[in-house]
Structure formats: structure tokens, C-alpha cells
Design a protein around this motif. Structure first.
Motif, PDB file in Angstrom:
ATOM      1  N   PHE A 106       0.831  -1.200   0.000  1.00  0.00           N
ATOM      2  CA  PHE A 106       0.000   0.000   0.000  1.00  0.00           C
ATOM      3  C   PHE A 106       0.868   1.253   0.000  1.00  0.00           C
ATOM      4  N   ALA A 107       1.832   1.293   0.913  1.00  0.00           N
ATOM      5  CA  ALA A 107       2.636   2.506   1.088  1.00  0.00           C
ATOM      6  C   ALA A 107       3.442   2.822  -0.164  1.00  0.00           C
ATOM      7  N   GLY A 108       3.919   1.782  -0.861  1.00  0.00           N
ATOM      8  CA  GLY A 108       4.763   2.008  -2.021  1.00  0.00           C
ATOM      9  C   GLY A 108       3.999   2.265  -3.301  1.00  0.00           C
ATOM     10  N   SER A 109       2.763   1.764  -3.391  1.00  0.00           N
ATOM     11  CA  SER A 109       2.042   1.843  -4.664  1.00  0.00           C
ATOM     12  C   SER A 109       0.835   2.767  -4.630  1.00  0.00           C
ATOM     13  N   ALA A 172       5.971 -14.264  -9.038  1.00  0.00           N
ATOM     14  CA  ALA A 172       6.785 -13.365  -9.867  1.00  0.00           C
ATOM     15  C   ALA A 172       8.214 -13.898  -9.966  1.00  0.00           C
ATOM     16  N   TYR A 173       8.772 -13.792 -11.186  1.00  0.00           N
ATOM     17  CA  TYR A 173      10.128 -14.270 -11.443  1.00  0.00           C
ATOM     18  C   TYR A 173      10.732 -13.419 -12.566  1.00  0.00           C
ATOM     19  N   GLY A 174      12.032 -13.490 -12.734  1.00  0.00           N
ATOM     20  CA  GLY A 174      12.717 -12.695 -13.745  1.00  0.00           C
ATOM     21  C   GLY A 174      12.191 -12.959 -15.142  1.00  0.00           C
ATOM     22  N   ALA A 175      11.884 -11.879 -15.852  1.00  0.00           N
ATOM     23  CA  ALA A 175      11.276 -12.001 -17.177  1.00  0.00           C
ATOM     24  C   ALA A 175      12.177 -12.720 -18.164  1.00  0.00           C
ATOM     25  N   HIS A 176      13.458 -12.587 -18.020  1.00  0.00           N
ATOM     26  CA  HIS A 176      14.393 -13.170 -18.988  1.00  0.00           C
ATOM     27  C   HIS A 176      15.234 -14.277 -18.363  1.00  0.00           C
ATOM     28  N   ARG A 177      14.732 -14.863 -17.266  1.00  0.00           N
ATOM     29  CA  ARG A 177      15.451 -15.927 -16.570  1.00  0.00           C
ATOM     30  C   ARG A 177      14.764 -17.264 -16.811  1.00  0.00           C
ATOM     31  N   ALA A 178      15.567 -18.290 -17.079  1.00  0.00           N
ATOM     32  CA  ALA A 178      15.014 -19.636 -17.225  1.00  0.00           C
ATOM     33  C   ALA A 178      14.657 -20.169 -15.845  1.00  0.00           C
ATOM     34  N   GLU A 216      14.990 -13.608   2.292  1.00  0.00           N
ATOM     35  CA  GLU A 216      13.991 -13.088   3.234  1.00  0.00           C
ATOM     36  C   GLU A 216      14.257 -11.614   3.464  1.00  0.00           C
ATOM     37  N   SER A 217      13.204 -10.803   3.331  1.00  0.00           N
ATOM     38  CA  SER A 217      13.357  -9.370   3.488  1.00  0.00           C
ATOM     39  C   SER A 217      12.038  -8.761   3.932  1.00  0.00           C
ATOM     40  N   GLY A 218      12.125  -7.735   4.749  1.00  0.00           N
ATOM     41  CA  GLY A 218      10.939  -6.984   5.135  1.00  0.00           C
ATOM     42  C   GLY A 218      10.578  -5.924   4.127  1.00  0.00           C
ATOM     43  N   SER A 219      11.238  -5.949   2.980  1.00  0.00           N
ATOM     44  CA  SER A 219      11.014  -4.952   1.933  1.00  0.00           C
ATOM     45  C   SER A 219      10.433  -5.603   0.687  1.00  0.00           C
ATOM     46  N   MET A 220       9.326  -5.054   0.193  1.00  0.00           N
ATOM     47  CA  MET A 220       8.757  -5.536  -1.059  1.00  0.00           C
ATOM     48  C   MET A 220       9.731  -5.321  -2.203  1.00  0.00           C
ATOM     49  N   ALA A 221      10.419  -4.183  -2.186  1.00  0.00           N
ATOM     50  CA  ALA A 221      11.398  -3.901  -3.230  1.00  0.00           C
ATOM     51  C   ALA A 221      12.502  -4.950  -3.240  1.00  0.00           C
ATOM     52  N   PRO A 235       5.767 -14.305  -4.163  1.00  0.00           N
ATOM     53  CA  PRO A 235       4.330 -14.117  -4.387  1.00  0.00           C
ATOM     54  C   PRO A 235       3.946 -12.651  -4.215  1.00  0.00           C
ATOM     55  N   VAL A 236       3.257 -12.099  -5.194  1.00  0.00           N
ATOM     56  CA  VAL A 236       2.822 -10.698  -5.134  1.00  0.00           C
ATOM     57  C   VAL A 236       1.449 -10.559  -5.761  1.00  0.00           C
ATOM     58  N   ALA A 237       0.751  -9.489  -5.383  1.00  0.00           N
ATOM     59  CA  ALA A 237      -0.477  -9.146  -6.090  1.00  0.00           C
ATOM     60  C   ALA A 237      -0.115  -8.730  -7.509  1.00  0.00           C
ATOM     61  N   ARG A 238      -0.965  -9.067  -8.456  1.00  0.00           N
ATOM     62  CA  ARG A 238      -0.635  -8.805  -9.860  1.00  0.00           C
ATOM     63  C   ARG A 238      -0.303  -7.337 -10.112  1.00  0.00           C
ATOM     64  N   SER A 239      -0.965  -6.432  -9.405  1.00  0.00           N
ATOM     65  CA  SER A 239      -0.708  -5.004  -9.624  1.00  0.00           C
ATOM     66  C   SER A 239       0.696  -4.598  -9.199  1.00  0.00           C
ATOM     67  N   GLN A 240       1.389  -5.454  -8.438  1.00  0.00           N
ATOM     68  CA  GLN A 240       2.737  -5.140  -7.981  1.00  0.00           C
ATOM     69  C   GLN A 240       3.811  -5.546  -8.994  1.00  0.00           C
TER      70      GLN A 240
END
Length: 311
Positions: A106-109, A172-178, A216-221, A235-240
Motif C-alpha cells: 500500500f505505502a509504495g504503490s 513473480a520471477y525474472g522475465a528473462h530468466r530460465a 527473506e526481506s521486510g522490503s517488497m522492493a 508471491p505478489v499481487a498482480r498489480s505489484q
């Protein structure tokens, strides 16, 4: 739409926005407290006033025409300005301190846009913002340390909070990663307690898909960066989703996830919290449907035989 002979009724513009943003006539009718036939009638009247088709139907989809996309952009601005004018003329300027808790997504988006609008309308209000895990923020709310919390669940919680919207939770995963479908799934997760973490582990366990905690991170970024680098799946909401990310699905061995449910939890019923919740709900819908979506999936309950002319 050049040289229109009839003005565009703002009530009809609101209905048009609801049909587009909610994905169908039945959902728009529920939001507007109208019947589906009344919503259909509004769209017919708006198309007559605009002297062009705004919506077109394919086999299972409702699509905006090019004229509809143009009007969609203008309608959002017109309706937004009308809301602001009513607030200003009605003397609804708020004063005092408003203590807000928000999960990082919420705070970031969502919140930057909301706070910009809120400050423009209520420039004398003082905002305090605490970013954290939803469960921790709700505890602070119950203790009286916060006035309102914006957070998420992976299931509906009818006993508390106001549901703002739902959206798909994705891997979510890297767009250009196998992605190695045979290996353990490396996960990038928030620390406990986190509803996304719980949903991801539960889905993988139910599907008997081996996994390991890789990041593991407390940051979405941070979690998104790990996914973008191909270091882990998060795992993320699609809008993220951001540039450089793609979604993993069943063809790559990943199980389905529950929807992410975004809620407002209010500790009191003040005008400040009510105004902020209303603005978050509106801004969330604007952001999710920004850029005039190419197509909208019809709700199964959308009435047949009640569509604008030419469908």
C-alpha cells in the motif's frame, strides 16, 4: 465525438467508469445500487450523447472502442474534479492528526497518489504514517495507537475491516530468466507473520512441490529485486508486477494462489478516516485500471439482451 450536440451527463460518465473498472454491467449495478437494466440504459444514453459506440462485445469480452478509451480518460478527470469541487464547496476540510498504518505494498504503490489528493483537499490535516506487517499494524490499531490501517488478507475477513478490492496473487520471477521446473522452488518472502508467505507455503505444500527459503526481506522492493534477478520466486499481487518480471503458472509446475484481499481497518468512525478510506478505494481502482485497459472480462451474471445498441 467532435461537434457533439448534447452535453455529457456526469451521472452517465460515472456509470461508464463503473462498467469499465468493475468489469461488467452486473458488478457496476451492484456498486451503484442500480439494476443491471438501469446501467445498460445509462450506457445507451451516453452513447447517444457521444454519437458513437463506446463499448463492443466479443464472444466473452467487453471491449472499449477507440472512442471509449478516449472518453474513459476524460471521464476519470471530470468525475475526480467534480468530487473535489463538492468537497471544497461543502466545507469538508479536515483538521487534526490522522495516524495511518499501511502494509508496504500500500505505502509504495497506492498511498503516494492518495496522500497527494488528500493533502490538496485537507491541507490542514497532519498525517502520521507507520509502515509494517498488516497483523502488527492491526494490533497497534486495537491498542489505540493508529486511527486506520490499510492492509491485506489472502481470504475474506467479513468480521472486520472494509474490503476495498480483490486481485490475483501470482508467482513473480525474472522475465528473462530460465526457471528450472524440476528443482526446489527458491522463495523470496517477507518474515513471519505475512499472509503472502503463508499462502505461498500452503499452496506449494498442498501441491507436494519442494521449496526452500532463498531470500527473506521486510522490503517488497527487496523481494521483487530477488525475483527480477532470477534468484528466487516471490508471491505478489498482480498489480505489484514491474518491468523485468513475469508470472510463473501451472505449466512451470507452480500451483494456483488465492486472491489478495485489500482491506481498510478503522479504529473509529471519524470524518478523517472515512474520507481517507474513500479516497484509497477510488485511487486503488484508478491505478489498477490505469491506461485504459484493452479488454474487460464479462461477469457471468451480466444480463444478456440488455446491452447497448450494436452489441
Amino acid at each position: 465525438m467532435a461537434g457533439l450536440r448534447t452535453s455529457l451527463d456526469i451521472v452517465l460518465l460515472r456509470t461508464f467508469l463503473e462498467v469499465v473498472e468493475s468489469g461488467g454491467f452486473a458488478a457496476a449495478a451492484e456498486r451503484l445500487a442500480l439494476t443491471p437494466s438501469a446501467v445498460s440504459g445509462h450506457i445507451k444514453r451516453l452513447e447517444r450523447a457521444a454519437e458513437t459506440r463506446l463499448l463492443a462485445r466479443t464472444t466473452r469480452r467487453l471491449q472499449m472502442t477507440s472512442a471509449g478509451e478516449l472518453l474513459f480518460t476524460y471521464a476519470r478527470n471530470i468525475v475526480g474534479l467534480e468530487r473535489e469541487a463538492r468537497a471544497r464547496l461543502g466545507g469538508e476540510t479536515l483538521h487534526g492528526r490522522l495516524r495511518i498504518g499501511a502494509s508496504e505494498d500500500f505505502a509504495g504503490s497506492w498511498l503516494p497518489e492518495v496522500l497527494e489528493t488528500f493533502h490538496r483537499w485537507h491541507s490542514r490535516a497532519v498525517i502520521e504514517l507507520k509502515v509494517g506487517i498488516t497483523a502488527d499494524l492491526i494490533e497497534r490499531l486495537r491498542a489505540g495507537a493508529l486511527d486506520v490501517v490499510f492492509g491485506k488478507r489472502c481470504a475474506r475477513a467479513p468480521e472486520e475491516g472494509e474490503l476495498l478490492w480483490e486481485e490475483e496473487l501470482v508467482w513473480a520471477y525474472g522475465a528473462h530468466r530460465a526457471f528450472d521446473v524440476t528443482a526446489e522452488v527458491p522463495l523470496a518472502l517477507f518474515p513471519e507473520p505475512c499472509v503472502y508467505r503463508e499462502a505461498a507455503i500452503a499452496a506449494l505444500s498442498l501441491a507436494d512441490r519442494p521449496w526452500r527459503l532463498a531470500f527473506e526481506s521486510g522490503s517488497m522492493a527487496g523481494c521483487l529485486a530477488a525475483a527480477r534477478a532470477g534468484f528466487a520466486v516471490t508471491p505478489v499481487a498482480r498489480s505489484q508486477l514491474r518491468e523485468g518480471l513475469r508470472t510463473l503458472a501451472s505449466d512451470e509446475g507452480m500451483p494456483g494462489l488465492p486472491n489478495a484481499c485489500f482491506y481498510a481497518f478503522a479504529g473509529n468512525g471519524t470524518a478523517g478516516t472515512s474520507a481517507l478510506i474513500a479516497e484509497v478505494k477510488e485511487a486503488g481502482r484508478r491505478r489498477r485500471f490505469a491506461g485504459a485497459p484493452d479488454s474487460l472480462r464479462l461477469h457471468e451474471s451480466m444480463p444478456t439482451g440488455r446491452l447497448p445498441p450494436g452489441f
